[in-house]
Motif scaffolding. Structure first.
Motif, PDB file in Angstrom:
ATOM      1  N   GLU A  22       0.831  -1.208   0.000  1.00  0.00           N
ATOM      2  CA  GLU A  22       0.000   0.000   0.000  1.00  0.00           C
ATOM      3  C   GLU A  22       0.864   1.256   0.000  1.00  0.00           C
ATOM      4  O   GLU A  22       0.586   2.223  -0.716  1.00  0.00           O
ATOM      5  CB  GLU A  22      -0.933   0.004   1.206  1.00  0.00           C
ATOM      6  N   ILE A  25       2.435   1.684  -3.529  1.00  0.00           N
ATOM      7  CA  ILE A  25       1.461   2.161  -4.522  1.00  0.00           C
ATOM      8  C   ILE A  25       1.112   3.625  -4.264  1.00  0.00           C
ATOM      9  O   ILE A  25       1.089   4.439  -5.192  1.00  0.00           O
ATOM     10  CB  ILE A  25       0.205   1.268  -4.516  1.00  0.00           C
ATOM     11  N   LEU A  26       0.851   3.967  -2.995  1.00  0.00           N
ATOM     12  CA  LEU A  26       0.536   5.361  -2.669  1.00  0.00           C
ATOM     13  C   LEU A  26       1.717   6.280  -2.964  1.00  0.00           C
ATOM     14  O   LEU A  26       1.539   7.415  -3.404  1.00  0.00           O
ATOM     15  CB  LEU A  26       0.128   5.483  -1.203  1.00  0.00           C
ATOM     16  N   GLN A  74      -1.285  12.815   2.056  1.00  0.00           N
ATOM     17  CA  GLN A  74      -0.883  11.554   1.443  1.00  0.00           C
ATOM     18  C   GLN A  74       0.512  11.136   1.898  1.00  0.00           C
ATOM     19  O   GLN A  74       0.744   9.968   2.203  1.00  0.00           O
ATOM     20  CB  GLN A  74      -0.910  11.697  -0.086  1.00  0.00           C
ATOM     21  N   ARG A  77       0.421   9.731   5.338  1.00  0.00           N
ATOM     22  CA  ARG A  77      -0.131   8.373   5.360  1.00  0.00           C
ATOM     23  C   ARG A  77       0.924   7.354   4.928  1.00  0.00           C
ATOM     24  O   ARG A  77       1.058   6.296   5.543  1.00  0.00           O
ATOM     25  CB  ARG A  77      -1.346   8.300   4.442  1.00  0.00           C
ATOM     26  N   VAL A  78       1.667   7.669   3.885  1.00  0.00           N
ATOM     27  CA  VAL A  78       2.728   6.773   3.438  1.00  0.00           C
ATOM     28  C   VAL A  78       3.782   6.636   4.532  1.00  0.00           C
ATOM     29  O   VAL A  78       4.265   5.538   4.817  1.00  0.00           O
ATOM     30  CB  VAL A  78       3.354   7.277   2.115  1.00  0.00           C
ATOM     31  N   LEU A  81       2.555   4.294   7.221  1.00  0.00           N
ATOM     32  CA  LEU A  81       2.618   2.903   6.779  1.00  0.00           C
ATOM     33  C   LEU A  81       4.035   2.365   6.816  1.00  0.00           C
ATOM     34  O   LEU A  81       4.265   1.203   7.186  1.00  0.00           O
ATOM     35  CB  LEU A  81       2.037   2.774   5.365  1.00  0.00           C
TER      36      LEU A  81
END
Length: 117
Positions: A22, A25-26, A74, A77-78, A81
């Motif tokens: 994820e 991809i992000l 964004q 968020r990356v 993760l």
């Protein structure tokens, strides 16, 4: 000899944590959006010199600032993760976050310049 075996056989083989799919991809999508964002900001700033279509430039700049805000969220968020997987912050994420911040700062300056015209 002991029944425990050799020391290198006792330790489980641990591998380095992998980047979550994820996050990869992000990150890839985020880089594409960042390139679009920077290109649009450069083109809009160069067309600002001419002083025509000020209303259109003002509305486009507002949308670019919104896109910059989305990019900042964004990247966070990356980053979350990546940290949850046990990895450090990769260089490409630091570079993308820096470029996004600089472009957003530039967009704010351009917007204030247009408001003063």
């Amino acid at each position: 000899m002991s029944s425990q075996g050799t020391p290198w056989q006792e330790e489980p083989l641990t591998s380095r944590p992998q980047l979550p799919l994820e996050a990869a991809i992000l990150g890839l999508v985020g880089w594409g959006v960042l390139i679009f964002y920077m290109t649009a900001q450069v083109l809009l700033s160069f067309t600002l010199e001419h002083g025509r279509w000020l209303e259109l430039k003002l509305s486009l700049e507002s949308y670019l600032l919104l896109l910059g805000l989305i990019l900042h969220v964004q990247w966070r968020r990356v980053e979350r993760l990546v940290w949850e997987s046990g990895l450090g912050r990769p260089w490409w994420l630091m570079l993308a976050d820096c470029l996004s911040f600089v472009t957003t700062f530039w967009a704010c300056g351009t917007l204030f310049h247009m408001l003063l015209l």
